[in-house]
Design a protein around this motif. Sequence first.
Motif, short mmCIF file in Angstrom:
data_model
loop_
_atom_site.label_atom_id
_atom_site.label_comp_id
_atom_site.label_asym_id
_atom_site.label_seq_id
_atom_site.Cartn_x
_atom_site.Cartn_y
_atom_site.Cartn_z
N GLU A 65 0.86 -1.19 0.00
CA GLU A 65 0.00 0.00 0.00
C GLU A 65 0.90 1.23 0.00
O GLU A 65 1.87 1.29 0.75
CB GLU A 65 -0.90 -0.01 1.24
N ALA A 66 0.58 2.19 -0.84
CA ALA A 66 1.40 3.40 -0.92
C ALA A 66 1.46 4.10 0.44
O ALA A 66 0.43 4.37 1.05
CB ALA A 66 0.85 4.35 -1.97
N LEU A 67 2.68 4.35 0.91
CA LEU A 67 2.88 4.93 2.23
C LEU A 67 3.90 6.07 2.16
O LEU A 67 4.80 6.05 1.32
CB LEU A 67 3.42 3.88 3.20
N LEU A 92 4.63 8.97 11.11
CA LEU A 92 5.03 7.90 12.03
C LEU A 92 3.89 6.90 12.25
O LEU A 92 4.11 5.68 12.29
CB LEU A 92 5.49 8.49 13.36
N LEU A 93 2.67 7.41 12.37
CA LEU A 93 1.52 6.51 12.52
C LEU A 93 1.29 5.72 11.23
O LEU A 93 0.91 4.55 11.28
CB LEU A 93 0.27 7.31 12.90
N ALA A 94 1.53 6.36 10.09
CA ALA A 94 1.45 5.63 8.82
C ALA A 94 2.50 4.53 8.79
O ALA A 94 2.27 3.45 8.23
CB ALA A 94 1.64 6.59 7.65
N GLY A 95 3.65 4.80 9.40
CA GLY A 95 4.69 3.77 9.48
C GLY A 95 4.26 2.58 10.32
O GLY A 95 4.54 1.43 9.97
N ILE A 96 3.59 2.84 11.43
CA ILE A 96 3.06 1.74 12.25
C ILE A 96 2.05 0.92 11.45
O ILE A 96 2.06 -0.32 11.47
CB ILE A 96 2.43 2.29 13.54
N HIS A 97 1.19 1.62 10.73
CA HIS A 97 0.23 0.93 9.86
C HIS A 97 0.96 0.10 8.81
O HIS A 97 0.57 -1.05 8.53
CB HIS A 97 -0.67 1.97 9.19
N GLY A 98 2.03 0.64 8.25
CA GLY A 98 2.80 -0.09 7.26
C GLY A 98 3.43 -1.35 7.83
O GLY A 98 3.48 -2.39 7.17
N CYS A 99 3.91 -1.26 9.06
CA CYS A 99 4.47 -2.45 9.72
C CYS A 99 3.41 -3.53 9.84
O CYS A 99 3.69 -4.72 9.60
CB CYS A 99 5.02 -2.08 11.09
N TRP A 100 2.21 -3.12 10.21
CA TRP A 100 1.14 -4.11 10.33
C TRP A 100 0.81 -4.72 8.96
O TRP A 100 0.58 -5.93 8.86
CB TRP A 100 -0.12 -3.47 10.92
N LEU A 101 0.78 -3.90 7.92
CA LEU A 101 0.49 -4.43 6.58
C LEU A 101 1.46 -5.54 6.21
O LEU A 101 1.05 -6.60 5.71
CB LEU A 101 0.59 -3.31 5.54
N LEU A 102 2.74 -5.30 6.44
CA LEU A 102 3.74 -6.30 6.08
C LEU A 102 3.65 -7.52 6.99
O LEU A 102 3.75 -8.66 6.53
CB LEU A 102 5.14 -5.68 6.15
N HIS A 103 3.45 -7.28 8.27
CA HIS A 103 3.30 -8.39 9.22
C HIS A 103 2.09 -9.24 8.84
O HIS A 103 2.16 -10.47 8.85
CB HIS A 103 3.13 -7.81 10.63
#
Length: 240
Positions: A89-91, A178-189
């Motif tokens: 997802e574009a981040l 930074l919150l988008a980064g947390i969301h990105g971590c969840w996407l990959l996880h």
Amino acid sequence: MENAELGDLTGRARQAVLLSREGASPVQVAAADHLLEQNPFGPAALFTDIDPTAAAIAAAHWLAAAAEVTVEATGHSPTAVLFEADNIEALPHETPTHVLELLESGTSPYDAVTGLVRHALHIADGLLPDPAGLREQLEDIDDTLAQHTGPDTDPEDTGLRLTPLDPKRPAPDLLEDLLAGIHGCWLLHDEYDELDDEDDFGDDEDRDDDEQDGQQHDRGRNDFAHLVREAAAAHRNRLI
């Protein structure tokens, strides 16, 4: 403003959440940390009840925890997880990745965030706080410009950002990234957990596909949040 620095965001002090300051009150950082403990993806109250610089400091700590959890699940390095997530997802991955790099090098969340905010505020004031760093940037992109530009290239297409943040609102902008980064971590996880989830539901042919997808989503998100809370608690000294 003084009331906001002391953690009182009632009345006129609440207006301070619209401002970006170079420093942050420990009381406000602790309040932001508590909100993220309740919801590691970032509740709306971070933007309405907390000074944005303090909220970003806490968010940097929780981003590092989210990256740690994702590294364990995927095998990617902490500074690569958001580049990988961007393929899902574009981040806005550049700034949170830079923050992760700073934390990996031993910089505290406080220093990482306040340094970025301070730099952006100086840019907004018409100052160039790091001429040597700009010179290095120009040297790095010199070859790229030579390869991809010509006499007809519009100068606006080759503009160089002096700060990764919006200089008019650097702290809220950083918090959002930074919150988008947390969301990105969840996407990959979640991407790496997907096969396991399919195996868990694979024998239940009567289960509705939409129900299955919804349960997988909720379970994966809740499990990820639980793991991030554990990682954040294990490295609490990083924030203090």
